[in-house]
Every structure is written in structure tokens, then in C-alpha cells.
Design an enzyme around this catalytic site. Structure first.
Site, PDB file in Angstrom:
ATOM      1  N   HIS A 141       0.838  -1.209   0.000  1.00 34.27           N
ATOM      2  CA  HIS A 141       0.000   0.000   0.000  1.00 34.27           C
ATOM      3  C   HIS A 141       0.872   1.259   0.000  1.00 34.27           C
ATOM      4  O   HIS A 141       0.653   2.195  -0.781  1.00 34.27           O
ATOM      5  CB  HIS A 141      -0.909  -0.029   1.232  1.00 34.27           C
ATOM      6  CG  HIS A 141      -1.685   1.220   1.464  1.00 34.27           C
ATOM      7  ND1 HIS A 141      -3.009   1.361   1.103  1.00 34.27           N
ATOM      8  CD2 HIS A 141      -1.331   2.406   2.054  1.00 34.27           C
ATOM      9  CE1 HIS A 141      -3.429   2.564   1.445  1.00 34.27           C
ATOM     10  NE2 HIS A 141      -2.434   3.214   2.031  1.00 34.27           N
ATOM     11  N   GLU A 142       1.890   1.266   0.867  1.00 31.43           N
ATOM     12  CA  GLU A 142       2.769   2.439   0.957  1.00 31.43           C
ATOM     13  C   GLU A 142       3.647   2.589  -0.289  1.00 31.43           C
ATOM     14  O   GLU A 142       3.882   3.704  -0.765  1.00 31.43           O
ATOM     15  CB  GLU A 142       3.646   2.337   2.212  1.00 31.43           C
ATOM     16  CG  GLU A 142       2.887   2.187   3.518  1.00 31.43           C
ATOM     17  CD  GLU A 142       1.863   3.282   3.751  1.00 31.43           C
ATOM     18  OE1 GLU A 142       2.056   4.402   3.228  1.00 31.43           O
ATOM     19  OE2 GLU A 142       0.867   3.030   4.454  1.00 31.43           O
ATOM     20  N   HIS A 145       1.707   4.303  -2.946  1.00 27.67           N
ATOM     21  CA  HIS A 145       1.651   5.760  -2.787  1.00 27.67           C
ATOM     22  C   HIS A 145       2.843   6.411  -3.482  1.00 27.67           C
ATOM     23  O   HIS A 145       2.710   7.444  -4.154  1.00 27.67           O
ATOM     24  CB  HIS A 145       1.681   6.131  -1.299  1.00 27.67           C
ATOM     25  CG  HIS A 145       0.335   6.139  -0.647  1.00 27.67           C
ATOM     26  ND1 HIS A 145      -0.773   6.759  -1.196  1.00 27.67           N
ATOM     27  CD2 HIS A 145      -0.087   5.605   0.542  1.00 27.67           C
ATOM     28  CE1 HIS A 145      -1.807   6.614  -0.389  1.00 27.67           C
ATOM     29  NE2 HIS A 145      -1.419   5.916   0.671  1.00 27.67           N
ATOM     30  N   GLU A 216      -6.219   6.868  -1.401  1.00 24.95           N
ATOM     31  CA  GLU A 216      -6.138   5.719  -0.497  1.00 24.95           C
ATOM     32  C   GLU A 216      -6.770   4.481  -1.130  1.00 24.95           C
ATOM     33  O   GLU A 216      -6.241   3.371  -1.009  1.00 24.95           O
ATOM     34  CB  GLU A 216      -6.825   6.044   0.828  1.00 24.95           C
ATOM     35  CG  GLU A 216      -6.066   7.018   1.700  1.00 24.95           C
ATOM     36  CD  GLU A 216      -4.662   6.529   2.020  1.00 24.95           C
ATOM     37  OE1 GLU A 216      -4.501   5.337   2.360  1.00 24.95           O
ATOM     38  OE2 GLU A 216      -3.740   7.340   1.925  1.00 24.95           O
TER      39      GLU A 216
END
Length: 285
Positions: A141-142, A145, A216
Site C-alpha cells: 500500500h505504501e 503511494h 487511499e
């Protein structure tokens, strides 16, 4: 949310400064198309620069507050796994390996930051209390980003919003004085523009947070692709069931959890609810 608060307040301060400078310089953007274009370019440039500066400042404050310790060489199996997983996912995403750090907290969380020099920092709680498959999904997930350049997107979006706030504030105050046939003195005109800045800044903050929530959702989908969708769902479910402790007001934006909110306050949250995110991931199974 503290980081986004710094981000918002820094930009608000700049717009207030621009409006005060505009008022006392006496620039007239209505005189000609050329004059309007020149002011537009100047405001856009300053807005983007201020958004970038606010981002760097908030990144520094967050890193300082959390006291993340950067890893160069692993000291144990857990740190070795962390560095290897981040390096693998960065290769899969097609980006250089970011710096990796660990901060001391029992809370299960992680955050990403950076534009040219990126970093990922995870809590000790995430490393030691979350199963590795789920922790890998959180790291994915990070990484997404960073790969999606979400930080530059937020900076650019805030810069454009700043331009809108500036012009709407100037034009709306002029329109109000014209409609009510009020002679705008120097002090009265300035107060009207400053009030308009505050009003439109609150509205644009809601737009910025909505944009952040969409990022997100995209990062969740990307994290599921870099790991396993079931692991991404399980990680969010684990976070949803955990006793809530969101980066103790240090850094919510680009963290995996964000913050809890309800009612009107939810409009100004950088993260959607975990239930929303889980539901969307399940819908795409």
C-alpha cells in the site's frame, strides 16, 4: 492528521500573504487579458512552491515527531525481511528502493513520504504483531503511494486550489461591494478579502481531503496487487478490530489507517473508513 494540519495552515498563511500583498500593491487583474495572465502565472508559481514547501516542512515535523530510525543494514531477521520486502515491491512497482525506517510504537501502522527522496517507516507494532503476509500488503500500500506519485499529486492539487482561493476571494469581495453599492475602503476591502480567503480555504480543504481519500482507495488496490488481495483485506480487518491509536496525531496522511471520524468531521479526513476500503476490495475479488 497533524501533518495535513501543518500542510493546510502553511498554505493558508501564504494565500493570506498573497491577498494582503495584492491589496496594498493595488494590482488590477481586470485591466487587460495580459495583466490577468501575468498575475495568474505568478500566483500559480507561488502556490505550487508554497505547497511543496509546506509538504517538506510537514514531512520534517512528522519524521521528527515519530523519531524514525533509518535502516541501512539489518540487525535481525525481522529487519532483514522488512528491507528485502520493500526492495522487492519497489522493483515490482518500477521505482527506486525508498529509505526504510522503524519508529517505536505498539500501534500497527506505517506511512510513506517523499517526492525525490522517498521513505517508508513502519511501527514496531506492525512488524511484531501483524502476520507477515498482511504486513507485506501494508508495505505494498505504501509503495503504491510512492509509485503513483501521490505526494506530488497532492502538492499540485493544493497549488491549483490555492489559485482558485486567491481569485475567488478577490473577485467575490469586489462583487459583494458592487451589489450592495458599498464604497470599499482600504481596511474594509482587506477584511472582506481575508474573510473570503478563510471561507474558500475551508471549502478547498474539503476538496483536498476528498482527493486524498481517493488516493487511499487506489493504494489499497495497488497493495493488493503487490501482495495478495486476501492479505490486504485481512490487514485492514485487523486494523479495524484493533484498539484504535492513529499515529498519535503525528502523521495520518499516507499512513495505512488514518483517523476515526464521523459526521461533518469526516469530510475533512484524509482517509476513508476502513469498512469502506474493505468493502471496495471485496467487491473487486
Amino acid at each position: 492528521m497533524k501533518r495535513m494540519r501543518w500542510f493546510f495552515l502553511s498554505n493558508l498563511a501564504l494565500i493570506l500573504l498573497l491577498v494582503v500583498a495584492y491589496h496594498f500593491i493595488g494590482a488590477d487583474i481586470h485591466q487587460s487579458a495580459l495583466g490577468f495572465f501575468e498575475v495568474l502565472v505568478a500566483v500559480l508559481f507561488i502556490s505550487l512552491f508554497s505547497a511543496y514547501f509546506a509538504f517538506l516542512f510537514s514531512r520534517y515535523k512528522a519524521k521528527q515527531s515519530l523519531e524514525s530510525k533509518m535502516l541501512n543494514t539489518p540487525r535481525n531477521d525481522v529487519e532483514g525481511w522488512l528491507l528485502a520486502t520493500v526492495a522487492k515491491q519497489a522493483r515490482q512497482a518500477g521505482i527506486p528502493r525508498p529509505q526504510v525506517g522503524i519508529y517505536d510504537s505498539a500501534d500497527m501502522n506505517a506511512y510513506a513520504s517523499g517526492v525525490s527522496h522517498s521513505m517508508i517507516s513502519v511501527s514496531k507494532g506492525l512488524l511484531f504483531f501483524m502476520p507477515r503476509a498482511e504486513a507485506e500488503a501494508v508495505l505494498g500500500h505504501e509503495i503504491c503511494h510512492l509509485a503513483n506519485m501521490d505526494m506530488p499529486k497532492l502538492i499540485a492539487y493544493q497549488g491549483v486550489l490555492n489559485v482558485g482561493v486567491f481569485y475567488l476571494s478577490v473577485l467575490s469581495s469586489d462583487v459583494v461591494f458592487a451589489l450592495f453599492l458599498i464604497s470599499s475602503g482600504e481596511i474594509l476591502g482587506l477584511m472582506a478579502m481575508l474573510f473570503a480567503v478563510l471561507l474558500f480555504s475551508v471549502l478547498t480543504a474539503a476538496l483536498l481531503m476528498r482527493f486524498s481519500r481517493q488516493l487511499e482507495f487506489c493504494a489499497d488496490e495497488g497493495g493488493a496487487g503487490l501482495s495478495q488481495r486476501r492479505a490486504m483485506i485481512a490487514a485492514l480487518e485487523r486494523l479495524s478490530g484493533e484498539r484504535y491509536a492513529p499515529l498519535p496525531e503525528k502523521m495520518a496522511v499516507f499512513g495505512i489507517k488514518g483517523s476515526l471520524a464521523s459526521g461533518v468531521k469526516r469530510i475533512f479526513m484524509s482517509h476513508p473508513s476502513l469498512d469502506e476500503r474493505i468493502s471496495l476490495l471485496r467487491r473487486h475479488v
